[in-house]
Design a protein around this motif. Structure first.
Motif, mmCIF file in Angstrom:
data_model
loop_
_atom_site.group_PDB
_atom_site.id
_atom_site.type_symbol
_atom_site.label_atom_id
_atom_site.label_comp_id
_atom_site.label_asym_id
_atom_site.label_seq_id
_atom_site.Cartn_x
_atom_site.Cartn_y
_atom_site.Cartn_z
ATOM 1 N N GLY A 225 0.808 -1.217 0.000
ATOM 2 C CA GLY A 225 0.000 0.000 0.000
ATOM 3 C C GLY A 225 0.840 1.265 0.000
ATOM 4 N N ALA A 226 2.106 1.149 -0.381
ATOM 5 C CA ALA A 226 3.024 2.298 -0.336
ATOM 6 C C ALA A 226 2.807 3.258 -1.493
ATOM 7 N N ASP A 227 3.020 4.527 -1.210
ATOM 8 C CA ASP A 227 3.119 5.567 -2.214
ATOM 9 C C ASP A 227 4.592 5.706 -2.596
ATOM 10 N N VAL A 228 4.884 6.550 -3.580
ATOM 11 C CA VAL A 228 6.255 6.717 -4.066
ATOM 12 C C VAL A 228 6.638 8.192 -4.057
ATOM 13 N N VAL A 229 7.874 8.453 -3.635
ATOM 14 C CA VAL A 229 8.509 9.762 -3.781
ATOM 15 C C VAL A 229 9.773 9.526 -4.602
ATOM 16 N N LEU A 230 9.943 10.296 -5.641
ATOM 17 C CA LEU A 230 11.076 10.115 -6.542
ATOM 18 C C LEU A 230 12.317 10.826 -6.014
ATOM 19 N N VAL A 231 13.454 10.126 -6.075
ATOM 20 C CA VAL A 231 14.753 10.688 -5.691
ATOM 21 C C VAL A 231 15.743 10.387 -6.820
ATOM 22 N N THR A 232 15.394 10.809 -8.006
ATOM 23 C CA THR A 232 16.166 10.479 -9.189
ATOM 24 C C THR A 232 16.822 11.711 -9.795
ATOM 25 N N SER A 233 17.996 11.517 -10.344
ATOM 26 C CA SER A 233 18.677 12.626 -11.015
ATOM 27 C C SER A 233 17.976 13.004 -12.319
ATOM 28 N N TRP A 234 17.007 12.228 -12.750
ATOM 29 C CA TRP A 234 16.225 12.590 -13.937
ATOM 30 C C TRP A 234 15.531 13.931 -13.751
ATOM 31 N N ARG A 235 15.445 14.407 -12.519
ATOM 32 C CA ARG A 235 14.853 15.719 -12.251
ATOM 33 C C ARG A 235 15.589 16.833 -12.960
ATOM 34 N N ARG A 236 16.833 16.579 -13.334
ATOM 35 C CA ARG A 236 17.570 17.634 -14.054
ATOM 36 C C ARG A 236 16.901 17.965 -15.376
ATOM 37 N N TRP A 237 16.155 17.017 -15.931
ATOM 38 C CA TRP A 237 15.579 17.188 -17.269
ATOM 39 C C TRP A 237 14.062 17.198 -17.298
ATOM 40 N N ALA A 238 13.432 16.693 -16.249
ATOM 41 C CA ALA A 238 11.980 16.528 -16.307
ATOM 42 C C ALA A 238 11.347 16.863 -14.969
ATOM 43 N N GLY A 239 10.125 17.367 -15.041
ATOM 44 C CA GLY A 239 9.366 17.665 -13.834
ATOM 45 C C GLY A 239 8.579 16.456 -13.356
ATOM 46 N N LEU A 240 7.901 16.638 -12.240
ATOM 47 C CA LEU A 240 7.157 15.544 -11.624
ATOM 48 C C LEU A 240 6.137 14.933 -12.577
ATOM 49 N N ASP A 241 5.376 15.751 -13.278
ATOM 50 C CA ASP A 241 4.352 15.204 -14.173
ATOM 51 C C ASP A 241 4.967 14.386 -15.308
ATOM 52 N N GLU A 242 6.089 14.854 -15.851
ATOM 53 C CA GLU A 242 6.753 14.097 -16.916
ATOM 54 C C GLU A 242 7.303 12.772 -16.383
ATOM 55 N N LEU A 243 7.855 12.799 -15.187
ATOM 56 C CA LEU A 243 8.378 11.572 -14.599
ATOM 57 C C LEU A 243 7.268 10.586 -14.288
ATOM 58 N N ARG A 244 6.149 11.095 -13.789
ATOM 59 C CA ARG A 244 4.974 10.230 -13.588
ATOM 60 C C ARG A 244 4.552 9.606 -14.922
ATOM 61 N N GLY A 245 4.565 10.412 -15.981
ATOM 62 C CA GLY A 245 4.186 9.913 -17.303
ATOM 63 C C GLY A 245 5.123 8.835 -17.806
ATOM 64 N N ALA A 246 6.420 8.998 -17.573
ATOM 65 C CA ALA A 246 7.385 7.981 -17.991
ATOM 66 C C ALA A 246 7.131 6.676 -17.247
ATOM 67 N N LEU A 247 6.854 6.771 -15.948
ATOM 68 C CA LEU A 247 6.541 5.568 -15.174
ATOM 69 C C LEU A 247 5.253 4.918 -15.665
ATOM 70 N N LYS A 248 4.249 5.739 -15.914
ATOM 71 C CA LYS A 248 2.970 5.207 -16.406
ATOM 72 C C LYS A 248 3.164 4.506 -17.748
#
Length: 166
Positions: free
Chosen positions: A56-79
């Motif tokens: 039942g865990a949620d996720v918080v991203l701690v990735t260096s991909w943040r240099r290139w993409a925002g939260l919504d884009e990263l969510r989209g890549a995961l989706k």
């Protein structure tokens, strides 16, 4: 509540997967979210999804991909890779040094006291190992070449299964 602090490279892929995914792209000159999507291994993404489903865990991203993409884009890549668990945040500065990653995750937990259980999935051990000396200690799992079933079992053991989960 439970949370997984999730890194991408080295957890949701490995060097071989990335090299194979990019073999026809030529030299990388610019990061794009479409390019990033091809480097997420759906098998490894499914393993993290299983952790979230079982606990039942949620996720918080701690990735260096943040240099290139925002939260919504990263969510989209995961989706795009089949991930459906809630991604409730992203932490750390765009530099994403170890201190920034640790301190940002600690601050996030302080600001979200409803999250009483956590696990870190990050291939880079030096970003987390000294934290216990500086404050909050983290439960870390370090897959060095992509998350495997043994890491999934370990994470579920740390977080605990949600009631009724198989």
């Amino acid at each position: 509540m439970k949370v997984v602090f999730l890194d991408f490279d080295g957890v949701l892929n490995d060097n071989g997967f990335v090299q194979n995914a990019l073999k026809d792209t030529g030299p990388l000159t610019k990061y794009t979210i479409e390019l990033a999507q091809t480097t997420l291994d759906p098998v490894r993404v499914a393993r993290v999804q299983h952790i979230c489903d079982a606990t039942g865990a949620d996720v918080v991203l701690v990735t260096s991909w943040r240099r290139w993409a925002g939260l919504d884009e990263l969510r989209g890549a995961l989706k795009f890779a089949g991930f459906t668990a809630p991604v409730v945040g992203v932490v750390g500065g765009v530099k994403m040094s170890g201190d920034l990653r640790r301190w940002a995750a600690g601050e996030w937990l302080d600001e979200h006291p409803q999250y009483t259980h956590h696990v870190v999935l990050d291939d880079d051990t030096n970003l987390w190992e000294d934290w216990g000396k500086k404050g909050k200690a983290f439960n870390c799992i370090h897959p060095f070449d992509g998350i495997e079933d043994k890491h999934v079992s370990e994470a579920i053991g740390i977080l605990g299964r949600k009631e009724g989960a198989a």
